[in-house]
Enzyme design. Structure first.
Site, PDB file in Angstrom:
ATOM      1  N   SER A  85      93.110   3.298  92.626  1.00  0.00           N
ATOM      2  CA  SER A  85      94.158   3.697  93.569  1.00  0.00           C
ATOM      3  C   SER A  85      95.293   4.474  92.930  1.00  0.00           C
ATOM      4  CB  SER A  85      94.716   2.457  94.275  1.00  0.00           C
ATOM      5  OG  SER A  85      93.709   1.831  95.037  1.00  0.00           O
TER       6      SER A  85
ATOM      7  N   GLU B 175     111.106   3.336  28.898  1.00  0.00           N
ATOM      8  CA  GLU B 175     110.091   4.310  28.503  1.00  0.00           C
ATOM      9  C   GLU B 175     110.539   5.239  27.360  1.00  0.00           C
ATOM     10  OE1 GLU B 175     106.882   4.839  29.427  1.00  0.00           O
ATOM     11  OE2 GLU B 175     107.013   2.925  30.475  1.00  0.00           O
TER      12      GLU B 175
END
Length: 752
Positions: free
Chosen positions: A417, A119
């Site tokens: 239960s 870059e």
């Protein structure tokens, strides 16, 4: 004055003067001596105009709205907040912009220098503007056509990335370019190169919603930027030029070509050797599997819901570090174990299954089709620490993409239960003991709709049984009788103390689990049995730090007593029998379950129509609950029970948890558990004989004394039933009265 002004605006005046000036200029150009003077004046004029234009552009660019270096110094970017597991791994992120700041000193040199190589290779030499590169960019754009390489340095790119509204990248104007140059040069004077490069690496957009190298590294490679190799660094460094066009997931071939160009730049800059360049260009692109942004998605979404009210917008922009207790190994086992079990059920390994399957439903979906309802079998798993409430694993459904509804926290289901332990605990507080008796015989109860005649699951009746045996074998009729004896008010009080938020209605079927509850409430309520009687709230977040590591929030709810330690211990002692030799024995399966070295207790649950099946169980340091059923409640299959279908999931999770750990010590018996002899509903005093030895909570002892043995009621037996008349004293022979004598020949054989 008006007359003078009209003189300068007369028609044709300016045309006449222009033609005259042009004639003099042509005459001067023909004269070699005067030509040099014309050229010199022209150059000076152009220079003056250029200088004036540049000066005007420099001073008036942005018209007072340009950012400056001081704004950069105080700039606080929006950062993603990370949800972390117990080992520091990332579970998920909350963000408006997915960004995680990283210190440049923590990065390998190859990572940040790869960006410099491609870059801005003269980054360490210029002062914000690379004139040679700008001239080359203009030349290349003229030759190749506009759209060729640009001349922006890293500093200039940073300027427009920090302030995209003032310096929009899509604006092709002198004003924007001058403003970029101006801010870049200010930053170069204000900051050193290290700081500028660090800002750049943390702010540059790298596609797929990732801002900065850390977010991009996790997005594409599933790792931190600190762990990137030179090939991965080159892939990321190739993205700033065109993040969407070079997105390696969407355009892998294009991205690979761009990566190879970056490798050449890295070689030219001396960052890699020729051998590395050659090998790297032959190596195909390698990415992590997609979808890595979320692990434990149901849990992460629950965390978001909890923290959104606490932190608001800061949750999405503040870069928070949200520490949780999720164990990644247990989480993976919970997810895989539940899915494997549901697939086995759907394949018919437990009997005939006729419902829709996950595989068939998913195969029938069109690409991108939204799902409003999942008709296939669902399930959930919650694992938590019974002492702190910290969630260790959570699975709220089979597929978060198809259904974000968290069945662990948002559904209300009948517990069946698995609710019974609370009935028995309330009975213990009411003075009962594990060996005290209760009838398990036939029962009919009149209600507003007629007569309700409940049954046990297997359709049999047990006669007289102990509480311990009734709970171990999950006897419905005994439990209903026990609940009615204790009373609904005492049950409601106990249930609320343990943390179950649901309303418990007053009809008798609630004693066997007909009232809907939130699964996470039911599971966390069991912690009161396993931690000595304390109420524990589910804790999804351990603490929240800001991006600098300072603690912002550390929830630590004060402990609240749910029941006496003695009640909790006796209940655990009874529930251990459920696991060791009751309905939950598959938890001890040699192949998939826990060894008997690990103390464990729990309770299975199955609703009457087998629409909900459960198992909630715990060890001294881990609690887990499993549920299986359909979103729209209906029978899973004939014979479905929590003991056969839910327990195996629990067993595999717990087996994983203790695979490389020393078994914990069993629950210590608290001092308020006492042994007493009892008879009926009375604890016998030392003066009494007989009775049965059993465990009681010292604070909930029933009446102490000796039963008063009342004389048996006298039953008269006539010793001389053959004689007439009545006996004058019980047990004595009859004494005939005069009228009892028989007169021969008289009517009826009696004396007239």
């Amino acid at each position: 004055m008006a007359t003078e002004w009209k003189k300068y605006t007369a028609p044709g005046l300016w045309k006449q003067r222009t033609m005259s000036a042009w004639a003099r200029l042509r005459g001067a150009w023909r004269n070699p001596a005067e030509r040099k003077l014309v050229i010199g004046l022209g150059v000076l004029g152009l220079a003056a105009c250029g200088t004036g234009g540049i000066t005007a552009a420099w001073t008036r660019a942005c018209a007072g709205t340009c950012p400056n270096a001081e704004q950069v110094a105080s700039f606080a970017p929006r950062q993603a907040s990370l949800v972390l597991d117990a080992r520091g791994g990332v579970l998920g992120q909350f963000y408006r912009e997915r960004r995680t700041l990283v210190d440049i000193d923590s990065l390998p040199r190859i990572v940040y220098m790869s960006f410099v190589a491609i870059e801005d290779r003269r980054f360490f030499e210029h002062e914000g503007v690379d004139l040679r590169r700008m001239v080359a960019a203009v030349r290349d754009n003229v030759i190749r056509g506009w759209g060729g390489p640009g001349g922006s340095t890293i500093s200039m790119q940073l300027a427009r990335n920090l302030f995209p509204q003032q310096l929009p990248a899509d604006e092709k104007s002198v004003r924007r370019k001058v403003a970029e140059i101006k801010l870049a040069m200010q930053m170069e004077r204000r900051f050193d190169k290290r700081r500028i490069l660090e800002l750049y690496l943390n702010h540059i957009y790298l596609g797929a919603g990732a801002y900065g190298v850390e977010a991009a590294a996790r997005t594409y490679f599933g790792k931190s930027a600190r762990e990137l190799n030179y090939l991965e660094a080159a892939t990321l460094a190739g993205l700033p030029q065109a993040p969407t066009a070079y997105n390696p997931r969407q355009h892998p071939e294009r991205s690979e070509r761009r990566r190879n160009r970056v490798l050449e730049a890295m070689h030219d800059a001396g960052l890699i050797t020729a051998a590395q360049l050659e090998e790297g260009q032959r190596t195909p692109l390698a990415l992590s599997p997609p979808g890595g942004a979320f692990k434990a998605p149901y849990f992460v979404e629950t965390v978001r819901r909890e923290l959104e009210d606490q932190f608001g917008e800061l949750l999405y922009t503040g870069g928070l570090r949200i520490h949780t207790g999720i164990d990644p190994v247990l989480q993976a086992q919970a997810e895989q174990g539940l899915e494997n079990q549901l697939e086995r059920i759907e394949k018919g390994e437990y009997g005939g299954f006729s419902g829709p399957t996950y595989a068939s439903f998913t195969a029938g979906l069109r690409p991108g089709q939204s799902v409003t309802h999942t008709p296939y079998l669902q399930g959930l798993v919650v694992v938590m620490d019974p002492r702190s409430g910290l969630i260790r694993a959570m699975v709220g459904g089979r597929d978060f993409r198809q259904s974000q509804f968290n069945r662990a926290t948002q559904a209300q289901r009948q517990p069946g239960s698995s609710f019974k332990p609370f009935v028995y605990a309330a009975a213990l507080e009411n003075g009962r003991s594990p060996l005290s008796g209760i009838s398990d015989g036939p029962l009919s109860i009149a209600d507003g709709n007629g007569v309700w005649t409940p049954k046990n699951y297997d359709g049999t009746y047990g006669g007289w049984t102990s509480l311990r045996s009734a709970l171990r074998n999950s006897r419905n009729l005994a439990t209903i009788r026990l609940g009615r004896e204790t009373g609904i008010a005492k049950l409601r009080d106990l249930v609320a103390r343990t943390g179950i938020r649901s309303r418990i209605p007053g009809y008798p079927s609630v004693y066997i689990g007909s009232a809907g509850v939130y699964p996470v409430d039911l599971i966390s309520a069991y912690s009161s049995f396993g931690n000595g009687g304390w109420r524990v709230e589910p804790r999804y977040v351990q603490r929240v730090d800001d991006h600098r590591g300072r603690v912002l929030w550390e929830p630590a709810p004060p402990p609240r007593r749910a029941m006496d330690p003695g009640i909790a211990w006796i209940m655990t002692d009874m529930l251990r029998e459920v696991v060791d030799r009751g309905t939950g024995t598959l938890a001890r399966d040699d192949a998939t379950g826990l060894s008997y070295d690990v103390p464990a207790a729990g309770k299975t649950g199955t609703t009457n129509d087998a629409a909900d099946i459960w198992f909630v169980g715990y060890t001294p340091d881990l609690l887990a609950g499993v549920w299986v059923g359909f979103d729209n409640p209906h029978t899973i299959m004939s014979g479905a029970t929590g003991g056969t279908m839910a327990v195996p999931v629990w067993a595999r999770v717990m087996r994983t948890a203790y695979a490389n750990r020393k078994p914990p010590a069993a629950w210590p018996r608290p001092s308020d558990v006492v042994e007493r002899r009892f008879s009926g509903r009375m604890v016998l005093s030392s003066e009494c004989g007989g009775g049965t030895e059993d465990l009681f909570s010292a604070r909930h002892l029933p009446e102490v004394g000796c039963p008063v043995r009342e004389a048996a009621p006298m039953i008269f037996v006539d010793p001389t039933p053959e004689l007439p008349g009545r006996p004058v004293f019980p047990g004595q022979p009859r004494v005939p009265r005069p009228e009892d004598y028989v007169t021969p020949g008289a009517e009826g054989g009696r004396k007239p």
